[in-house]
Design a protein around this motif. Sequence first.
Motif, PDB file in Angstrom:
ATOM      1  N   LYS A  49     -24.138  -0.066   0.499  1.00 28.33           N
ATOM      2  CA  LYS A  49     -23.488   1.243   0.553  1.00 28.33           C
ATOM      3  C   LYS A  49     -24.373   2.265   1.263  1.00 28.33           C
ATOM      4  CE  LYS A  49     -21.237   4.695  -2.267  1.00 28.33           C
ATOM      5  NZ  LYS A  49     -19.932   4.754  -1.735  1.00 28.33           N
ATOM      6  N   GLU A  50     -25.665   2.242   1.009  1.00 28.26           N
ATOM      7  CA  GLU A  50     -26.581   3.170   1.681  1.00 28.26           C
ATOM      8  C   GLU A  50     -26.689   2.867   3.170  1.00 28.26           C
ATOM      9  OE1 GLU A  50     -29.443   4.200  -2.096  1.00 28.26           O
ATOM     10  OE2 GLU A  50     -29.801   2.364  -0.955  1.00 28.26           O
ATOM     11  N   TYR A  57     -20.848   2.969   9.248  1.00 24.44           N
ATOM     12  CA  TYR A  57     -20.130   1.723   9.477  1.00 24.44           C
ATOM     13  C   TYR A  57     -19.639   1.207   8.124  1.00 24.44           C
ATOM     14  CZ  TYR A  57     -19.067  -2.906  11.313  1.00 24.44           C
ATOM     15  OH  TYR A  57     -18.427  -4.052  11.683  1.00 24.44           O
ATOM     16  N   ASP A  58     -18.421   0.724   8.079  1.00 23.45           N
ATOM     17  CA  ASP A  58     -17.831   0.277   6.825  1.00 23.45           C
ATOM     18  C   ASP A  58     -18.179  -1.193   6.571  1.00 23.45           C
ATOM     19  OD1 ASP A  58     -16.379   0.204   4.534  1.00 23.45           O
ATOM     20  OD2 ASP A  58     -14.436   0.096   5.514  1.00 23.45           O
TER      21      ASP A  58
END
Length: 66
Positions: A49-50, A57-58
């Motif tokens: 997530k970080e 960017y997902d």
Amino acid sequence: MHFWDKYGNVAQLLFIKPDDALLEAMVRFWDPTYRHFTFNEVDMMPTIKEYSNLFHYDFRDPLRIY
């Protein structure tokens, strides 16, 4: 198409403007032996997530290699 299915649109990472101060800090505190960041005596490893927030960017697909 097989590459796209496995890795997604990683080519978009080429168009991200890097933050020079962030890269300098990352290089300065990165410990390649243990593959984490060391600040004083505290070891830190960013989560997916970080990384997603840093690179805009997902990274949601758990079956993809990033």
